[in-house]
Write a protein that holds these residues in place. Structure first.
Motif, PDB file in Angstrom:
ATOM      1  N   LEU A 121     -14.119  -1.751  -1.649  1.00 34.13           N
ATOM      2  CA  LEU A 121     -13.856  -0.327  -1.933  1.00 34.13           C
ATOM      3  C   LEU A 121     -14.414   0.577  -0.836  1.00 34.13           C
ATOM      4  O   LEU A 121     -13.855   1.638  -0.563  1.00 34.13           O
ATOM      5  CB  LEU A 121     -14.423   0.063  -3.298  1.00 34.13           C
ATOM      6  N   ASP A 122     -15.510   0.158  -0.203  1.00 37.09           N
ATOM      7  CA  ASP A 122     -16.032   0.929   0.931  1.00 37.09           C
ATOM      8  C   ASP A 122     -15.058   0.861   2.101  1.00 37.09           C
ATOM      9  O   ASP A 122     -14.823   1.851   2.793  1.00 37.09           O
ATOM     10  CB  ASP A 122     -17.409   0.406   1.359  1.00 37.09           C
ATOM     11  N   CYS A 123     -14.499  -0.319   2.301  1.00 41.27           N
ATOM     12  CA  CYS A 123     -13.501  -0.499   3.362  1.00 41.27           C
ATOM     13  C   CYS A 123     -12.258   0.343   3.070  1.00 41.27           C
ATOM     14  O   CYS A 123     -11.692   0.981   3.962  1.00 41.27           O
ATOM     15  CB  CYS A 123     -13.142  -1.978   3.477  1.00 41.27           C
ATOM     16  N   ALA A 124     -11.863   0.387   1.805  1.00 43.73           N
ATOM     17  CA  ALA A 124     -10.702   1.193   1.397  1.00 43.73           C
ATOM     18  C   ALA A 124     -10.924   2.669   1.718  1.00 43.73           C
ATOM     19  O   ALA A 124     -10.012   3.374   2.158  1.00 43.73           O
ATOM     20  CB  ALA A 124     -10.435   1.017  -0.097  1.00 43.73           C
ATOM     21  N   THR A 125     -12.158   3.147   1.519  1.00 38.95           N
ATOM     22  CA  THR A 125     -12.481   4.545   1.825  1.00 38.95           C
ATOM     23  C   THR A 125     -12.337   4.807   3.322  1.00 38.95           C
ATOM     24  O   THR A 125     -11.800   5.840   3.728  1.00 38.95           O
ATOM     25  CB  THR A 125     -13.908   4.886   1.352  1.00 38.95           C
ATOM     26  N   THR A 126     -12.789   3.853   4.138  1.00 45.48           N
ATOM     27  CA  THR A 126     -12.639   4.022   5.593  1.00 45.48           C
ATOM     28  C   THR A 126     -11.162   4.050   5.970  1.00 45.48           C
ATOM     29  O   THR A 126     -10.736   4.903   6.759  1.00 45.48           O
ATOM     30  CB  THR A 126     -13.377   2.903   6.363  1.00 45.48           C
ATOM     31  N   TYR A 127     -10.370   3.148   5.397  1.00 47.74           N
ATOM     32  CA  TYR A 127      -8.923   3.158   5.674  1.00 47.74           C
ATOM     33  C   TYR A 127      -8.324   4.525   5.316  1.00 47.74           C
ATOM     34  O   TYR A 127      -7.508   5.072   6.054  1.00 47.74           O
ATOM     35  CB  TYR A 127      -8.201   2.068   4.872  1.00 47.74           C
ATOM     36  N   MET A 128      -8.747   5.052   4.182  1.00 51.49           N
ATOM     37  CA  MET A 128      -8.234   6.347   3.738  1.00 51.49           C
ATOM     38  C   MET A 128      -8.643   7.454   4.721  1.00 51.49           C
ATOM     39  O   MET A 128      -7.844   8.313   5.076  1.00 51.49           O
ATOM     40  CB  MET A 128      -8.767   6.645   2.344  1.00 51.49           C
ATOM     41  N   ASN A 129      -9.908   7.394   5.165  1.00 53.21           N
ATOM     42  CA  ASN A 129     -10.393   8.402   6.119  1.00 53.21           C
ATOM     43  C   ASN A 129      -9.640   8.327   7.448  1.00 53.21           C
ATOM     44  O   ASN A 129      -9.313   9.358   8.044  1.00 53.21           O
ATOM     45  CB  ASN A 129     -11.893   8.207   6.373  1.00 53.21           C
ATOM     46  N   VAL A 130      -9.347   7.098   7.892  1.00 55.47           N
ATOM     47  CA  VAL A 130      -8.578   6.923   9.126  1.00 55.47           C
ATOM     48  C   VAL A 130      -7.170   7.480   8.925  1.00 55.47           C
ATOM     49  O   VAL A 130      -6.629   8.193   9.784  1.00 55.47           O
ATOM     50  CB  VAL A 130      -8.510   5.428   9.550  1.00 55.47           C
ATOM     51  N   GLY A 131      -6.582   7.183   7.766  1.00 61.99           N
ATOM     52  CA  GLY A 131      -5.253   7.701   7.447  1.00 61.99           C
ATOM     53  C   GLY A 131      -5.210   9.218   7.471  1.00 61.99           C
ATOM     54  O   GLY A 131      -4.286   9.820   8.036  1.00 61.99           O
ATOM     55  N   GLU A 132      -6.230   9.839   6.886  1.00 56.97           N
ATOM     56  CA  GLU A 132      -6.316  11.305   6.882  1.00 56.97           C
ATOM     57  C   GLU A 132      -6.376  11.856   8.311  1.00 56.97           C
ATOM     58  O   GLU A 132      -5.758  12.871   8.621  1.00 56.97           O
ATOM     59  CB  GLU A 132      -7.573  11.759   6.116  1.00 56.97           C
ATOM     60  N   THR A 133      -7.142  11.170   9.163  1.00 60.42           N
ATOM     61  CA  THR A 133      -7.271  11.625  10.557  1.00 60.42           C
ATOM     62  C   THR A 133      -5.920  11.571  11.252  1.00 60.42           C
ATOM     63  O   THR A 133      -5.497  12.541  11.889  1.00 60.42           O
ATOM     64  CB  THR A 133      -8.308  10.758  11.320  1.00 60.42           C
ATOM     65  N   TYR A 134      -5.219  10.451  11.110  1.00 56.16           N
ATOM     66  CA  TYR A 134      -3.903  10.326  11.755  1.00 56.16           C
ATOM     67  C   TYR A 134      -2.885  11.295  11.158  1.00 56.16           C
ATOM     68  O   TYR A 134      -2.023  11.816  11.872  1.00 56.16           O
ATOM     69  CB  TYR A 134      -3.392   8.884  11.680  1.00 56.16           C
ATOM     70  N   ARG A 135      -2.996  11.551   9.843  1.00 59.12           N
ATOM     71  CA  ARG A 135      -2.071  12.517   9.224  1.00 59.12           C
ATOM     72  C   ARG A 135      -2.276  13.897   9.843  1.00 59.12           C
ATOM     73  O   ARG A 135      -1.310  14.592  10.173  1.00 59.12           O
ATOM     74  CB  ARG A 135      -2.300  12.578   7.709  1.00 59.12           C
ATOM     75  N   GLU A 136      -3.538  14.274  10.020  1.00 57.19           N
ATOM     76  CA  GLU A 136      -3.809  15.592  10.601  1.00 57.19           C
ATOM     77  C   GLU A 136      -3.405  15.648  12.076  1.00 57.19           C
ATOM     78  O   GLU A 136      -3.118  16.711  12.606  1.00 57.19           O
ATOM     79  CB  GLU A 136      -5.278  15.958  10.410  1.00 57.19           C
ATOM     80  N   MET A 137      -3.380  14.476  12.724  1.00 57.61           N
ATOM     81  CA  MET A 137      -2.921  14.401  14.126  1.00 57.61           C
ATOM     82  C   MET A 137      -1.388  14.330  14.198  1.00 57.61           C
ATOM     83  O   MET A 137      -0.817  14.215  15.282  1.00 57.61           O
ATOM     84  CB  MET A 137      -3.535  13.168  14.797  1.00 57.61           C
ATOM     85  N   LYS A 138      -0.756  14.338  13.027  1.00 56.49           N
ATOM     86  CA  LYS A 138       0.703  14.268  12.880  1.00 56.49           C
ATOM     87  C   LYS A 138       1.288  12.916  13.314  1.00 56.49           C
ATOM     88  O   LYS A 138       2.480  12.804  13.623  1.00 56.49           O
ATOM     89  CB  LYS A 138       1.406  15.422  13.608  1.00 56.49           C
ATOM     90  N   ASP A 139       0.432  11.881  13.338  1.00 59.78           N
ATOM     91  CA  ASP A 139       0.921  10.515  13.587  1.00 59.78           C
ATOM     92  C   ASP A 139       1.117   9.873  12.209  1.00 59.78           C
ATOM     93  O   ASP A 139       0.290   9.119  11.713  1.00 59.78           O
ATOM     94  CB  ASP A 139      -0.109   9.736  14.423  1.00 59.78           C
ATOM     95  N   TYR A 140       2.258  10.209  11.598  1.00 57.54           N
ATOM     96  CA  TYR A 140       2.475   9.867  10.190  1.00 57.54           C
ATOM     97  C   TYR A 140       2.688   8.377   9.949  1.00 57.54           C
ATOM     98  O   TYR A 140       2.302   7.856   8.909  1.00 57.54           O
ATOM     99  CB  TYR A 140       3.645  10.688   9.638  1.00 57.54           C
ATOM    100  N   THR A 141       3.272   7.694  10.910  1.00 57.20           N
ATOM    101  CA  THR A 141       3.515   6.250  10.739  1.00 57.20           C
ATOM    102  C   THR A 141       2.193   5.496  10.664  1.00 57.20           C
ATOM    103  O   THR A 141       1.987   4.663   9.786  1.00 57.20           O
ATOM    104  CB  THR A 141       4.366   5.710  11.918  1.00 57.20           C
ATOM    105  N   THR A 142       1.291   5.805  11.600  1.00 56.55           N
ATOM    106  CA  THR A 142      -0.022   5.150  11.602  1.00 56.55           C
ATOM    107  C   THR A 142      -0.804   5.535  10.353  1.00 56.55           C
ATOM    108  O   THR A 142      -1.464   4.704   9.732  1.00 56.55           O
ATOM    109  CB  THR A 142      -0.814   5.512  12.885  1.00 56.55           C
ATOM    110  N   ALA A 143      -0.732   6.814   9.999  1.00 55.72           N
ATOM    111  CA  ALA A 143      -1.435   7.303   8.798  1.00 55.72           C
ATOM    112  C   ALA A 143      -1.002   6.504   7.571  1.00 55.72           C
ATOM    113  O   ALA A 143      -1.848   6.038   6.793  1.00 55.72           O
ATOM    114  CB  ALA A 143      -1.149   8.786   8.589  1.00 55.72           C
ATOM    115  N   LEU A 144       0.308   6.327   7.419  1.00 56.56           N
ATOM    116  CA  LEU A 144       0.847   5.615   6.253  1.00 56.56           C
ATOM    117  C   LEU A 144       0.343   4.171   6.207  1.00 56.56           C
ATOM    118  O   LEU A 144      -0.009   3.663   5.134  1.00 56.56           O
ATOM    119  CB  LEU A 144       2.376   5.659   6.267  1.00 56.56           C
ATOM    120  N   THR A 145       0.274   3.530   7.362  1.00 59.34           N
ATOM    121  CA  THR A 145      -0.219   2.140   7.429  1.00 59.34           C
ATOM    122  C   THR A 145      -1.627   2.049   6.850  1.00 59.34           C
ATOM    123  O   THR A 145      -1.938   1.161   6.058  1.00 59.34           O
ATOM    124  CB  THR A 145      -0.238   1.658   8.901  1.00 59.34           C
ATOM    125  N   TYR A 146      -2.489   2.980   7.251  1.00 55.94           N
ATOM    126  CA  TYR A 146      -3.881   2.957   6.762  1.00 55.94           C
ATOM    127  C   TYR A 146      -3.973   3.346   5.293  1.00 55.94           C
ATOM    128  O   TYR A 146      -4.752   2.761   4.542  1.00 55.94           O
ATOM    129  CB  TYR A 146      -4.773   3.851   7.636  1.00 55.94           C
TER     130      TYR A 146
END
Length: 252
Positions: free
Chosen positions: A152-177
């Motif tokens: 679950l800690d790892c899942a939180t990091t994946y989510m945080n990485v996804g949020e970062t890529y979403r804000e960078m408008k890299d939606y494909t990478t964001a979705l993967t995370y």
């Protein structure tokens, strides 16, 4: 289990006994303050969470040497609370204190270090420094993907990485995370756990940004359904889910 009112009820009973039976600087009393603070944090009452977590730090700070590994816990919690209160420089300061202690007191691949790295990364994201955010998340995943950690800690990091890529408008990478984080949370948490609502909401925001409104609506409805079941009507997360719901509805 996301049953915060029940958790609070039992923690408060426990706390009353500790207050009568223990000296005011006993570590178990500090842990009890921390437990109650965590529940208030999850319930979205950040002012009360702050009050209890400060009590924890006050006792822990008096009873432990300044670089003791356990002192990192209250600093980390104070960081999380200030982050939720949008006080990012304060949050960063507490996370850095926690991290500094852990880097000295723990082995370099310890799972607790990964947690603070990811928290620091998330504050950098919120402050708009995506490069720093990703660098810290990478350090976190370097531990979490290679050492036995709480998934679950790892899942939180994946989510945080996804949020970062979403804000960078890299939606494909964001979705993967997001999908990596979602898979773990769906496997490990109850169907109506509030932490699932958070990631459903993130997915909704991503689909909204890519103009896939029906997908965005599907995920925000899931988030709101859990929020309405588990959170108070004034909880900041539920308020946010409803706002996103309205934005999508207007577009549809």
């Amino acid at each position: 289990m996301g049953e915060y009112s029940k958790a609070l009820e039992y923690y408060e009973k426990s706390h009353k006994i500790y207050q009568k039976a223990l000296p005011p600087t006993h570590p178990d009393l500090a842990a009890s303050y921390n437990n109650i603070g965590q529940v208030y944090y999850n319930m979205g009452d950040y002012t009360k969470a702050l009050e209890f977590s400060k009590n924890d730090l006050e006792i822990t700070g008096k009873t432990l040497p300044p670089n003791h590994a356990d002192l990192a816990f209250p600093y980390n919690w104070l960081g999380k609370i200030h982050r939720s209160m949008k006080e990012y420089s304060k949050a960063l300061s507490y996370f850095q204190k926690s991290n500094s202690i852990r880097e000295k007191a723990l082995p370099e691949k310890h799972p607790y270090l990964a947690i603070t790295y990811s928290n620091i990364g998330d504050v950098h994201r919120l402050m708009g420094d995506y490069e720093k955010a990703l660098a810290f998340h990478e350090k976190a995943l370097n531990i979490q993907e290679n050492v036995e950690c709480d998934p679950l800690d790892c899942a939180t990091t994946y989510m945080n990485v996804g949020e970062t890529y979403r804000e960078m408008k890299d939606y494909t990478t964001a979705l993967t995370y997001y999908q990596k984080g979602l898979k773990i949370r769906e496997e490990k948490l109850a169907k109506y756990h509030p932490d699932l609502a958070v990631i459903y909401h993130n997915m909704s925001k991503l689909y909204f940004s890519t103009k896939k409104y029906s997908m965005a609506m599907k995920y925000v409805q899931q988030a709101a359904e859990i929020g309405e079941e588990k959170l108070s009507s004034t909880h900041p997360h539920l308020v946010e889910y409803r706002e996103t719901f309205e934005k999508i509805r207007e577009k549809q």
